[in-house]
Motif scaffolding. Structure first.
Motif, PDB file in Angstrom:
ATOM      1  N   VAL A 209       0.808  -1.218   0.000  1.00 34.40           N
ATOM      2  CA  VAL A 209       0.000   0.000   0.000  1.00 34.40           C
ATOM      3  C   VAL A 209       0.844   1.271   0.000  1.00 34.40           C
ATOM      4  O   VAL A 209       0.678   2.140  -0.848  1.00 34.40           O
ATOM      5  CB  VAL A 209      -0.954   0.002   1.215  1.00 34.40           C
TER       6      VAL A 209
ATOM      7  N   PRO B 298       3.509   1.536  -3.298  1.00 34.17           N
ATOM      8  CA  PRO B 298       2.923   1.966  -4.580  1.00 34.17           C
ATOM      9  C   PRO B 298       2.450   3.411  -4.552  1.00 34.17           C
ATOM     10  O   PRO B 298       2.389   4.066  -5.580  1.00 34.17           O
ATOM     11  CB  PRO B 298       1.737   1.023  -4.765  1.00 34.17           C
ATOM     12  N   ASN B 299       2.132   3.904  -3.353  1.00 34.41           N
ATOM     13  CA  ASN B 299       1.698   5.290  -3.213  1.00 34.41           C
ATOM     14  C   ASN B 299       2.871   6.259  -3.183  1.00 34.41           C
ATOM     15  O   ASN B 299       2.682   7.462  -3.168  1.00 34.41           O
ATOM     16  CB  ASN B 299       0.911   5.452  -1.907  1.00 34.41           C
TER      17      ASN B 299
ATOM     18  N   TYR C 176      -6.574   3.718  -1.232  1.00 33.81           N
ATOM     19  CA  TYR C 176      -5.285   3.370  -1.822  1.00 33.81           C
ATOM     20  C   TYR C 176      -5.237   4.002  -3.207  1.00 33.81           C
ATOM     21  O   TYR C 176      -5.861   3.528  -4.144  1.00 33.81           O
ATOM     22  CB  TYR C 176      -5.132   1.857  -1.871  1.00 33.81           C
ATOM     23  N   GLN C 177      -4.484   5.084  -3.293  1.00 27.43           N
ATOM     24  CA  GLN C 177      -4.468   5.902  -4.501  1.00 27.43           C
ATOM     25  C   GLN C 177      -3.999   5.151  -5.727  1.00 27.43           C
ATOM     26  O   GLN C 177      -4.409   5.440  -6.836  1.00 27.43           O
ATOM     27  CB  GLN C 177      -3.493   7.070  -4.306  1.00 27.43           C
ATOM     28  N   SER C 178      -3.092   4.208  -5.512  1.00 26.34           N
ATOM     29  CA  SER C 178      -2.498   3.554  -6.668  1.00 26.34           C
ATOM     30  C   SER C 178      -3.412   2.476  -7.230  1.00 26.34           C
ATOM     31  O   SER C 178      -3.086   1.862  -8.231  1.00 26.34           O
ATOM     32  CB  SER C 178      -1.142   2.964  -6.277  1.00 26.34           C
TER      33      SER C 178
ATOM     34  N   ARG D  55      -8.026   7.592  -7.130  1.00 29.70           N
ATOM     35  CA  ARG D  55      -7.509   8.952  -6.936  1.00 29.70           C
ATOM     36  C   ARG D  55      -8.466   9.996  -7.488  1.00 29.70           C
ATOM     37  O   ARG D  55      -8.563  11.098  -6.972  1.00 29.70           O
ATOM     38  CB  ARG D  55      -6.158   9.057  -7.639  1.00 29.70           C
TER      39      ARG D  55
END
Lengths: 279, 353
Positions: free
Chosen positions: A192, A195-196, B88-90, B133
């Protein structure tokens, strides 16, 4: 076209000229000979001056020149691997420093971060002799491995510094949420948070590559002839008559990877896919 | 789904002051609880202790009969939704919702229908393929909620003011959907809020907290009708309960010289105590004959839709009265009645009967 955009483009045009001028200068000079260089500012090949490949040939084993391929490879390998290791270790260290509290005696997280950064406060000359002695003791003088180790010591603080700052800006709730969703702390980091955090890692990597690539001092003091790095090789081009054409060619060839990195990073960041905003 | 028992649990963030005072609290299996209280009263601390984001400095946490006090969050199988959206932005919306299930090792064939179901419930179906996002703040919080609801096997679902950032017009609808989802799964739900309407409509039982302590717990009706002290009385209800200083006269209590309460137990009270009666603004009535009751003067009427909040002055005291707008109360003299069955007696600020 409205006046504002005209002015905007005009400003961009002026700035581009300002940025491109030295590169253009180096490019034309690299194709000149002694005559072309001394006969005033000329820019157009065949019209202003007679183009010649002598400058470029001297970089690839030509008469009176050097063979730039080996130092170039050395630089790529040493900078690349030192940066990679620094980023991996630095990211892990920074995550720990950002998320967990350490305490050994009076030493706390902030002190550890400062310890990392303080490595870069001293002028390099202070480090040169200890590094020399240590590498000598390990029999690693004039080797790529020795340089990689030294560069890690120089680049790791940069990586830690940038990444601690970055992780501090990532809300803890992200980690907590991941753990609630069933991740162990390390999985939370890997699946988590990491990747961010690509934008931060990218910026840190860029700095490491630039600092590593541009270092002359340690490359110069810790190597002799076997493991020359690019900056050292270029300096050895200089002789009683400065070969401006060779120096220009080598300047272009050594700045090329940095330009590529800058463009790639800029593209990735501006695409927004790596934007660091969390909420 | 499990019973949660906090045994003598207390927590201090390193100072002498306890953010959560040592208490025994039991959350029964399958019920919905609301933790109600002002900011900084220890609500969030209690949630984090239950979910394991925080290890309490004192006591034991028992979930489903098992001591989990020192068990890491991931192993507790508790879902939690935070006040601000955590996404979770991704990942895409689908991946966000599927993540808790993937972490728990569900296989793909089971994940897809479950995610679809939750997306449907929250109205996110059209967004599933999008990057999380790019969602609006509302939608992000929906995704956060969805991740909390998606696992149907959790021991408990904890929600920390999840509707704070949601648009007011969506709140009502969402509250209903959450209630629906949790009723269906029969989760044990602990819902933190400082909005009493939310707490009262949503929960089977409400725990009112103040300064790290549960002041009173009970059904919404109990809290409304018999607040255990002045704090709860003032906190619950809008406006809060009226507290009127009274004097004892044998078995009777006099307010501004008028008898408002009479009980043989009054005569047995120790002298010197501070005596007050509490009455809800909703419960104050008007004397229709114009002869009985306590003479008052109305000094201001606020219209709140179909009810009016009336400011009445009696002697040196003020009384809030809530009455139907159809009564059309105007400024001027009026006679009020305090129904004795709705009147509560407080001795030194604490409910006696």
């Amino acid at each position: 076209m409205p006046l504002l955009s005209i002015l905007k483009y005009l400003a961009i045009l002026v700035w581009s000229g300002f940025v491109m001028a030295p590169l253009t200068w180096a490019l034309t000079t690299s194709f000149k000979t002694a005559n072309g260089v001394t006969s005033g500012p000329t820019y157009l090949p065949w019209i202003g001056y007679e183009p010649s490949l002598a400058g470029w040939r001297s970089l690839f084993g030509g008469a009176g020149g050097i063979d730039i391929v080996r130092p170039y490879l050395n630089s790529v390998i040493v900078t690349g691997s030192a940066s990679l290791i620094s980023i991996v270790l630095g990211t892990l260290a920074a995550y720990g420093l950002s998320r967990f509290s350490y305490r050994t005696g009076f030493v706390k997280n902030a002190d550890i971060v400062f310890f990392f950064i303080s490595q870069r406060i001293m002028p390099p000359i202070v480090l040169a002799i200890p590094f020399f002695l240590m590498l000598q003791f390990l029999d690693l003088l004039d080797t790529r491995l020795g340089l990689v180790l030294v560069y890690i010591a120089l680049l790791l603080p940069i990586a830690v510094w940038i990444m601690v700052d970055f992780f501090d800006g990532v809300p803890r709730q992200i980690d907590e949420m991941a753990m609630l969703d069933g991740c162990t702390p390390f999985e939370a980091f890997r699946r988590v948070v990491l990747p961010n955090s690509l934008s931060g890692i990218l910026v840190a990597a860029m700095f490491c590559l630039i600092f590593g690539w541009n270092d002359f001092f340690f490359a110069f003091t810790l190597t002799f002839t076997d493991t020359q790095l690019l900056p050292v090789a270029i300096v050895s081009l200089n002789s009683s008559v400065t070969p401006w054409w060779s120096l220009s060619a080598s300047a272009l060839i050594s700045v090329a990877p940095l330009i590529v990195i800058a463009i790639v990073v800029e593209r990735l960041l501006s695409r927004g896919t790596l934007a660091g905003a969390i909420r | 789904m499990a019973t949660i028992h906090l045994e003598q649990v207390g927590h201090s963030y390193g100072s002498a002051v306890y953010a959560l005072e040592k208490t025994d609290i039991l959350f029964e299996d399958g019920k919905t609880y609301a933790l109600l209280g002002p900011s900084g009263c220890g609500k969030t601390t209690m949630l984090n202790v239950i979910s394991g984001l925080l290890y309490p400095s004192d006591g034991r946490v028992i979930v489903g009969g098992k001591d989990v006090t020192r068990m890491p969050t991931a192993k507790r199988n508790i879902a939690q939704v935070f006040q601000f959206p955590v996404i979770y932005q991704s990942k895409t919306v689908y991946e966000n919702l599927a993540f808790p299930l993937r972490c728990r090792g569900w296989d793909k064939a089971r994940i897809a229908p479950r995610v679809a179901e939750i997306a449907e419930l929250l109205g996110l179906t059209a967004r599933l393929g999008q990057s999380a996002r790019r969602l609006t703040a509302d939608e992000k919080q929906l995704v956060s909620l969805g991740r909390g609801l998606v696992r149907n096997d959790v021991s408990a679902l904890l929600m920390d003011e999840p509707l704070t950032v949601i648009d007011p017009h969506m709140k009502f609808d969402l509250r209903r959907r959450i209630k629906q989802a949790s009723d269906k799964t029969r989760h044990t739900v602990v819902y933190v809020t400082h909005d009493q309407n939310e707490a009262m409509t949503f929960a089977d039982e409400v725990l009112v907290m103040s300064a790290g302590r549960v002041v009173q717990r009970g059904t919404p009706q109990q809290l409304f009708e018999s607040p255990c002290n002045r704090y709860v009385g003032n906190f619950i209800g809008s406006p809060g309960m009226n507290f009127l200083s009274v004097e004892r006269d044998g078995d009777r209590l006099l307010w501004q010289g008028f008898p408002v309460f009479s009980d043989e137990r009054v005569g047995r009270l120790a002298p010197g105590a501070e005596l007050m009666v509490g009455i809800r603004p909703e419960h104050v009535a008007f004397a229709k004959d114009g002869v009985t009751g306590i003479p008052a003067v109305v000094q201001g009427v606020q219209h709140h839709g179909n009810v009016d909040v009336i400011d009445a002055v009696i002697g040196s005291e003020r009384l809030k009265v809530k009455a139907r707008s159809s009564l059309a109360v105007r400024d001027g003299p009026l006679r009020i009645v305090l129904p004795v069955e709705r009147t509560r007696l407080y001795v030194d600020g604490t409910l006696l009967f």
